[in-house]
Motif scaffolding. Structure first.
Motif, short mmCIF file in Angstrom:
data_model
loop_
_atom_site.label_atom_id
_atom_site.label_comp_id
_atom_site.label_asym_id
_atom_site.label_seq_id
_atom_site.Cartn_x
_atom_site.Cartn_y
_atom_site.Cartn_z
N VAL A 31 -1.63 20.95 19.36
CA VAL A 31 -2.56 19.82 19.41
C VAL A 31 -2.25 18.81 18.30
O VAL A 31 -2.46 17.61 18.48
N ALA A 32 -1.68 19.25 17.18
CA ALA A 32 -1.29 18.32 16.12
C ALA A 32 -0.14 17.43 16.61
O ALA A 32 -0.15 16.22 16.35
N VAL A 33 0.81 18.01 17.33
CA VAL A 33 1.91 17.21 17.89
C VAL A 33 1.37 16.21 18.93
O VAL A 33 1.75 15.03 18.92
N VAL A 34 0.47 16.67 19.78
CA VAL A 34 -0.14 15.77 20.78
C VAL A 34 -0.91 14.66 20.07
O VAL A 34 -0.86 13.49 20.48
N CYS A 35 -1.60 15.00 19.01
CA CYS A 35 -2.35 14.02 18.22
C CYS A 35 -1.42 12.94 17.66
O CYS A 35 -1.72 11.75 17.72
N VAL A 36 -0.29 13.36 17.13
CA VAL A 36 0.69 12.41 16.59
C VAL A 36 1.20 11.51 17.71
O VAL A 36 1.26 10.28 17.56
N LEU A 37 1.55 12.08 18.85
CA LEU A 37 2.09 11.29 19.96
C LEU A 37 1.09 10.27 20.49
O LEU A 37 1.44 9.10 20.71
N ILE A 38 -0.15 10.69 20.67
CA ILE A 38 -1.15 9.77 21.21
C ILE A 38 -1.52 8.70 20.19
O ILE A 38 -1.78 7.55 20.54
N LEU A 40 0.61 7.51 17.97
CA LEU A 40 1.75 6.58 18.01
C LEU A 40 1.62 5.61 19.18
O LEU A 40 1.91 4.42 19.04
N TRP A 41 1.19 6.12 20.32
CA TRP A 41 0.99 5.27 21.49
C TRP A 41 -0.08 4.22 21.19
O TRP A 41 0.10 3.03 21.45
N ALA A 42 -1.20 4.64 20.64
CA ALA A 42 -2.27 3.70 20.29
C ALA A 42 -1.78 2.69 19.26
O ALA A 42 -2.07 1.49 19.38
N GLY A 43 -1.03 3.16 18.27
CA GLY A 43 -0.50 2.26 17.26
C GLY A 43 0.45 1.23 17.83
O GLY A 43 0.47 0.08 17.39
N SER A 44 1.23 1.63 18.82
CA SER A 44 2.18 0.68 19.43
C SER A 44 1.44 -0.41 20.21
O SER A 44 1.95 -1.51 20.36
N ILE A 45 0.25 -0.10 20.69
CA ILE A 45 -0.54 -1.10 21.40
C ILE A 45 -1.24 -2.03 20.41
O ILE A 45 -1.23 -3.25 20.56
N LEU A 55 5.31 7.11 10.07
CA LEU A 55 4.99 7.57 8.72
C LEU A 55 3.48 7.47 8.45
O LEU A 55 2.89 8.37 7.85
N ARG A 56 2.86 6.39 8.91
CA ARG A 56 1.41 6.22 8.73
C ARG A 56 0.64 7.30 9.49
O ARG A 56 -0.31 7.87 8.97
N VAL A 57 1.04 7.56 10.73
CA VAL A 57 0.35 8.56 11.55
C VAL A 57 0.50 9.95 10.94
O VAL A 57 -0.48 10.70 10.82
N LEU A 58 1.72 10.30 10.55
CA LEU A 58 1.95 11.61 9.93
C LEU A 58 1.18 11.75 8.62
O LEU A 58 0.58 12.80 8.34
N SER A 59 1.16 10.67 7.83
CA SER A 59 0.42 10.70 6.56
C SER A 59 -1.08 10.87 6.82
O SER A 59 -1.75 11.64 6.12
N ALA A 173 -3.49 2.82 -0.43
CA ALA A 173 -2.66 2.84 -1.63
C ALA A 173 -1.20 3.10 -1.31
O ALA A 173 -0.30 2.53 -1.93
N LEU A 174 -0.95 3.94 -0.33
CA LEU A 174 0.42 4.26 0.06
C LEU A 174 1.09 3.13 0.82
O LEU A 174 2.27 2.83 0.59
N PHE A 175 0.36 2.53 1.76
CA PHE A 175 0.98 1.59 2.68
C PHE A 175 0.47 0.15 2.56
O PHE A 175 1.01 -0.74 3.20
N GLY A 176 -0.57 -0.06 1.79
CA GLY A 176 -1.16 -1.40 1.71
C GLY A 176 -1.95 -1.65 2.99
O GLY A 176 -2.05 -0.82 3.88
N VAL A 177 -2.51 -2.84 3.07
CA VAL A 177 -3.28 -3.22 4.25
C VAL A 177 -2.29 -3.68 5.30
O VAL A 177 -1.46 -4.55 5.06
N SER A 178 -2.41 -3.08 6.48
CA SER A 178 -1.46 -3.44 7.54
C SER A 178 -1.95 -4.65 8.29
O SER A 178 -3.13 -4.93 8.38
N GLU A 179 -1.00 -5.39 8.84
CA GLU A 179 -1.31 -6.54 9.65
C GLU A 179 -2.05 -6.08 10.90
O GLU A 179 -1.61 -5.18 11.61
N GLY A 180 -3.19 -6.68 11.17
CA GLY A 180 -3.94 -6.33 12.36
C GLY A 180 -4.96 -5.24 12.13
O GLY A 180 -5.63 -4.83 13.04
N SER A 181 -5.13 -4.76 10.91
CA SER A 181 -6.14 -3.72 10.69
C SER A 181 -7.28 -4.26 9.85
O SER A 181 -7.21 -5.24 9.21
#
Length: 181
Positions: A31-38, A40-45, A55-59, A173-181
């Motif tokens: 379920v952790a792998v499925v969580c990462v995949l889904i 990533l899909w949401a992030g790509s949209i 890296l953000r999703v895994l973190s 702190a790790l990634f800064g504020v992302s564009e669109g968030s």
């Protein structure tokens, strides 16, 4: 597997808790792998130009599981980690899957801020649905913590909110504020 879906349904309706799920590190890993995949899909949209989405999703996943593990250990409930994490990630996958069809409605707003002129009825209804799902998600997450920690729902809501904000601070702190968030 249908028994697992029945337990998940009952968790979503606050009738059962993570203790009713099977203790299975393998299922947790799946379920952790499925969580990462889904995710990533949401992030790509939501943020198609983001280059470090994996890296953000895994973190985010590692922070969530790490904070949960730390909390359960501090409160002497470390034996409940696998089932609690399994329940939490199952709920995450389910809510993300339900939200995915709504994300393309909000994609234009990732480029331009919503204004009364560019928000149509569909976007308004989708926003209300997204808000309702978000509130329900918070309640279900708190219910999972309540059952795992054997505490009151209000305390679980406060802890869940604290864990969420702590993770956001670390990710910021790790990634800064992302564009669109």
């Amino acid at each position: 597997m249908p028994a697992l879906l029945v337990i998940l349904r009952d968790i979503l309706f606050l009738r059962r808790g993570p203790q009713d799920l099977p203790y299975s590190p393998l299922l947790l890993a799946i379920v952790a792998v499925v969580c990462v995949l889904i995710s990533l899909w949401a992030g790509s949209i939501l943020m198609p130009k983001q280059t470090d989405t994996l890296l953000r999703v895994l973190s985010g996943l590692l922070l969530h599981l790490g904070f949960l593990y730390l909390l359960l250990n501090v409160l002497q409930h470390q034996a409940r980690f696998v089932q609690t994490a399994f329940a939490s990630l199952l709920v995450d996958v389910l809510f993300t899957a339900v939200v995915l069809p709504l994300l393309p409605i909000f994609e234009p707003f990732s480029r331009n801020a919503p204004t009364p002129d560019n928000v149509n009825g569909v976007a308004a209804i989708a926003s209300l649905l997204l808000l309702a799902l978000g509130v329900w998600r918070i309640i279900v997450d708190a219910h999972i913590l309540r059952a795992a920690l054997e505490i009151r729902l209000l305390a679980a809501l406060l802890i869940n909110t604290g864990l969420f904000f702590a993770a956001q601070v670390v990710l910021g702190a790790l990634f800064g504020v992302s564009e669109g968030s």
